[in-house]
Write an enzyme that holds these catalytic residues in place. Structure first.
Site, PDB file in Angstrom:
ATOM      1  N   LEU A 166       0.910  -1.261  -0.175  1.00  0.00           N
ATOM      2  CA  LEU A 166      -0.215  -0.144   0.144  1.00  0.00           C
ATOM      3  C   LEU A 166       0.762   1.318   0.011  1.00  0.00           C
ATOM      4  O   LEU A 166       0.186   2.296  -0.447  1.00  0.00           O
ATOM      5  CB  LEU A 166      -0.954   0.011   1.242  1.00  0.00           C
ATOM      6  CG  LEU A 166      -2.009  -1.296   1.217  1.00  0.00           C
ATOM      7  CD1 LEU A 166      -2.718  -1.113   2.462  1.00  0.00           C
ATOM      8  CD2 LEU A 166      -3.151  -0.922   0.074  1.00  0.00           C
ATOM      9  N   GLY A 167       2.183   1.240   0.714  1.00  0.00           N
ATOM     10  CA  GLY A 167       2.892   2.420   0.595  1.00  0.00           C
ATOM     11  C   GLY A 167       4.187   2.119   1.390  1.00  0.00           C
ATOM     12  O   GLY A 167       4.042   1.051   2.420  1.00  0.00           O
ATOM     13  N   LYS A 184       1.854  -3.687   8.916  1.00  0.00           N
ATOM     14  CA  LYS A 184       3.051  -2.857   8.615  1.00  0.00           C
ATOM     15  C   LYS A 184       4.248  -3.406   9.240  1.00  0.00           C
ATOM     16  O   LYS A 184       4.353  -3.924  10.612  1.00  0.00           O
ATOM     17  CB  LYS A 184       2.796  -1.409   9.630  1.00  0.00           C
ATOM     18  CG  LYS A 184       3.844  -0.539   9.349  1.00  0.00           C
ATOM     19  CD  LYS A 184       3.299   0.844  10.114  1.00  0.00           C
ATOM     20  CE  LYS A 184       4.188   2.029   9.648  1.00  0.00           C
ATOM     21  NZ  LYS A 184       3.504   3.546  10.196  1.00  0.00           N
ATOM     22  N   GLY A 194       6.203   3.835   4.440  1.00  0.00           N
ATOM     23  CA  GLY A 194       6.350   4.925   5.714  1.00  0.00           C
ATOM     24  C   GLY A 194       7.594   5.069   6.244  1.00  0.00           C
ATOM     25  O   GLY A 194       8.414   4.692   5.645  1.00  0.00           O
ATOM     26  N   GLY A 195       7.667   5.879   7.346  1.00  0.00           N
ATOM     27  CA  GLY A 195       9.021   6.311   7.789  1.00  0.00           C
ATOM     28  C   GLY A 195       9.497   5.346   8.505  1.00  0.00           C
ATOM     29  O   GLY A 195      10.627   5.237   8.744  1.00  0.00           O
ATOM     30  N   PHE A 196       8.668   4.298   8.889  1.00  0.00           N
ATOM     31  CA  PHE A 196       9.126   3.167   9.669  1.00  0.00           C
ATOM     32  C   PHE A 196       9.059   1.832   9.149  1.00  0.00           C
ATOM     33  O   PHE A 196       9.377   0.589   9.321  1.00  0.00           O
ATOM     34  CB  PHE A 196       8.538   3.000  10.953  1.00  0.00           C
ATOM     35  CG  PHE A 196       8.583   4.149  11.901  1.00  0.00           C
ATOM     36  CD1 PHE A 196       7.677   5.263  11.762  1.00  0.00           C
ATOM     37  CD2 PHE A 196       9.821   4.470  12.383  1.00  0.00           C
ATOM     38  CE1 PHE A 196       7.600   6.283  12.544  1.00  0.00           C
ATOM     39  CE2 PHE A 196      10.029   5.622  13.242  1.00  0.00           C
ATOM     40  CZ  PHE A 196       8.710   6.570  13.274  1.00  0.00           C
ATOM     41  N   GLY A 197       8.565   1.651   7.639  1.00  0.00           N
ATOM     42  CA  GLY A 197       8.440   0.323   6.970  1.00  0.00           C
ATOM     43  C   GLY A 197       7.429   0.329   5.902  1.00  0.00           C
ATOM     44  O   GLY A 197       6.512   1.585   5.982  1.00  0.00           O
ATOM     45  N   ASP A 242       2.579  12.791  15.319  1.00  0.00           N
ATOM     46  CA  ASP A 242       2.755  13.062  13.795  1.00  0.00           C
ATOM     47  C   ASP A 242       1.328  13.279  13.143  1.00  0.00           C
ATOM     48  O   ASP A 242       1.113  12.517  12.309  1.00  0.00           O
ATOM     49  CB  ASP A 242       3.488  11.815  13.289  1.00  0.00           C
ATOM     50  CG  ASP A 242       4.146  12.066  11.949  1.00  0.00           C
ATOM     51  OD1 ASP A 242       4.284  13.347  11.638  1.00  0.00           O
ATOM     52  OD2 ASP A 242       4.740  11.122  11.193  1.00  0.00           O
TER      53      ASP A 242
END
Length: 667
Positions: A369-370, A392, A372-375, A490
């Site tokens: 799906l995308g 995630k 992110g900053g962490f995975g 965030d």
């Protein structure tokens, strides 16, 4: 209490009142009642009930209110309305008549200690209110519009298995008395008082065990009494709860009686085994021996394949066994997980890697799906339930702090709010953690504000305002209404996800804080995104509710204006959104800052309110920012927004030094 009315008074009333009693059912599957004031059902096979939604009756006579489908509702009620006013009696004609009911129910959740929403017994003046009711948190009884409206004319006893801060629930396993609202007038833990010891014994509503409930309303005393016990235990002498409720404004004449239930994001089934009801007298007693049987309490174990012992007759067979062992070992390595003794209490919140591997088709790139900053985040569907999830992957090479990390993940998994993405659980492998969430089919809000492919500016103002209210409600829950304070750290459009009904749900709540486990305790690690970071973070590095409010202010301006907090213009100059909006406000043209690509017309007063609130939340001084509770009061119109003076807005110039080039870069 109705069950203990003196015999001679009850007899006198029955003699003077008009005859109004229905035929009682007998036998295992019989149903009773035509249009009488009393009836009894030992099972519901052939019963004359009105069913809607997903409600149905099984061949064995079980009334199934919900069948395990997600986001559904079910109703079952006596087909004809009953006369809850009796002007011909000696009692006050303006008072609602006394009634008594008892029923046996069971709730089958997907997990042993976690369920979707519960069920309710209701009295409703008109079944039209049920047709517009919503599933999920409203139990199929009401909706956003009529919840809390006296014109709803609904009384209910809820058996609720979800903690909802919006309705001020006491926990996720309670019994409540509701009048025209899902905010109970009285609620208590589910359970009963032992007659022998007087001690209170808890009952888990989602235990898949049958339980009996007794509800009595005394019209003269205007008092509701609720009692419950495990099936087979005699009615306890001490009731579970007793409260004063005047049903005169709820039932104005005739009214319907029945049951309502609903599911949300977890699969659940709600059963009713038997039911009796009576006006002006005790409900007929249920014969437990005549009630239909419930389905098996737990899934049947898989049948074992017969073990065939064959002698090793040749080297070929030995080779075949060796190949099989090698394949099994490889398979075991593929699905290998890390398990430690301290994780035992977290078992119900842990997913198997094998299930997640198959759900995401082996974490295929097509399911991604995308990033992110962490995975990476992968879409999946669990094979057994069909439930859609988002998984995630979080890298975590160090073992330092892992126990605290998992404990906090499980703790956050107990958060329950309609505007938060539900964290369902976790899985742990060497070097990585996998966090499992509800899947949000409409993706992030960010793509509707800044994306391409025709999605840019695709949502109109009412939708944007609805999303803003939802995110504010979710943040208020994190800051003030849950048992612990959770700082998001965030808040931004890309972390707001949209469900199937375009409701805004805040994701990744608290996880930025959790990822700090294992970091050097002597260093300050500022987490967030440029343009959303409060000025004080550069000095203290300490996240607080006020720093979340600052980020929410940037979010308000971003959603309304359709622009990022920090952008580069055509001449490569840095444009700070809050400064740009402030200049519009100073010139008296703040409404002109609205997103020009937004479809349809908008309400200028609402746009002005949201933009000015965004400026207020973005104040450089933490003490000058409102709390999230005040933000909700401003958005709901319960409190006027303070005036923004020229002196006040001049302080926004203090903010510019904190912005740097390269907006929307997570640090």
């Amino acid at each position: 209490m109705l069950a203990f009315l003196p015999f001679h008074l009850a007899t006198l009333h029955l003699i003077l009142a008009p005859a109004y009693s229905g035929a009682a059912a007998t036998g295992g599957g019989g149903g009773g009642g035509g249009g009488g004031g009393s009836f009894i059902y030992h099972g519901f096979a052939g019963a004359n009930l009105t069913l809607d939604g997903v409600a149905a009756v099984t061949v064995g006579g079980l009334l199934v209110l919900t069948n395990g489908s997600l986001q559904t509702k079910g109703h079952a009620f006596h087909p004809s309305p009953l006369p809850f006013r009796d002007p011909g009696s000696l009692r006050n004609a303006t008072a609602a008549r006394s009634f008594s009911t008892t029923f046996v129910f069971a709730i089958y959740g997907q997990y042993a200690d976690l369920s979707s929403n519960g069920l309710a017994f209701f009295v409703a003046a008109d079944t039209a209110v049920l047709s517009t009711a919503l599933p999920g948190r409203f139990l199929g009884l009401l909706n956003d519009t009529d919840n809390g409206d006296r014109r709803a004319h609904v009384f209910a006893v809820e058996l609720d298995t979800i903690f909802n801060a919006e309705f001020r629930d006491i926990n996720s396993n309670h019994v409540g008395v509701d009048v025209n609202s899902l905010r109970s007038v009285c609620a208590t833990d589910a359970g009963y008082y032992d007659d022998a010891t007087g001690q209170f014994r808890n009952l888990s509503l989602v235990s898949r065990n049958a339980m009996q409930v007794w509800v009595d309303y005394d019209g003269a005393a205007r008092q509701v009494t609720v009692t419950m016990a495990p099936l087979g235990v005699a009615r306890p002498k001490k009731p579970l709860l007793q409260t004063t409720v005047d049903l005169s404004d709820v039932v104005l004449g005739t009214a319907y009686v029945g049951f309502a239930s609903a599911t949300a994001v977890l699969s659940s089934r709600h059963f009713v085994l038997g039911w009796s009801f009576a006006l002006d007298g005790p409900a007929p007693a249920l014969d437990i021996g005549e009630l239909p049987a419930l389905p098996p309490a737990w899934p049947k174990p898989r049948s074992r394949v017969l073990e065939i012992v064959l002698p090793v007759a040749s080297a070929t067979l030995v080779l075949a066994v060796g190949v099989t062992i090698y394949s099994l070992a490889q398979r075991r390595l593929r699905y290998a997980e890390l398990h430690e003794d301290w994780e035992v209490p977290f078992g119900p919140h842990r997913f198997s890697y094998k299930d997640l591997f198959h759900a995401t088709k082996g974490f295929s790139d097509k399911q991604l799906l995308g990033e992110g900053g962490f995975g990476g985040v992968y879409r999946g569907a669990l094979r057994k339930s069909g439930m859609e999830i988002a998984v995630k992957k979080v890298s975590h090479e160090s073992r330092q702090g892992i126990k605290e990390f998992v404990a906090e993940v499980v703790s956050l998994g107990r958060l329950r709010h309609r505007n938060l993405v539900q964290l369902l659980g976790y899985c742990r492998r060497k070097g990585e953690l996998l966090l499992v969430y509800d899947y949000m089919p409409n993706g992030s809000l960010d793509k509707y504000l800044h994306g391409g492919n025709g999605s840019r500016g695709a949502i109109d103002w009412p939708q944007r305002l609805h999303i803003i209210r939802g995110v504010a409600s979710g943040l208020l829950y994190l800051h003030e209404d849950w048992e612990h304070i959770v700082i998001h750290r965030d808040v931004k459009a890309s972390n707001v996800l949209l469900d199937s009904e375009m409701n805004g749900r805040l994701g990744d709540f608290g996880l930025a804080r959790l990822y700090d486990h294992g970091a050097d305790a002597q260093t300050t690690h500022v987490v967030g995104t440029m343009g959303y970071l409060a000025p004080e973070l550069g000095h203290t590095g300490k996240a607080t509710p006020a720093t979340d409010v600052f980020a929410f202010g940037a979010f308000l301006l971003e959603v309304t204006c359709g622009r990022r907090p920090v952008e580069q213009d055509e001449e490569n100059n840095r444009v700070v959104l809050v400064d740009w909006v402030t200049e519009h406000w100073r010139s008296g043209s703040i409404v002109d800052a609205v997103d020009t690509l937004m479809p349809s017309r908008f309400n200028p007063e609402e746009v002005s309110l949201v933009l000015e609130l965004g400026l207020l939340c973005s104040h450089p001084l933490p003490s000058a920012r409102p709390t999230l509770r005040q933000v909700m009061q401003y958005l709901d119109g319960d409190m006027p927004l303070p005036d923004l003076s020229q002196t006040y807005t001049a302080s926004f110039a203090m903010m510019e030094p904190i912005y740097i080039a390269g907006s929307s870069t997570t640090i």
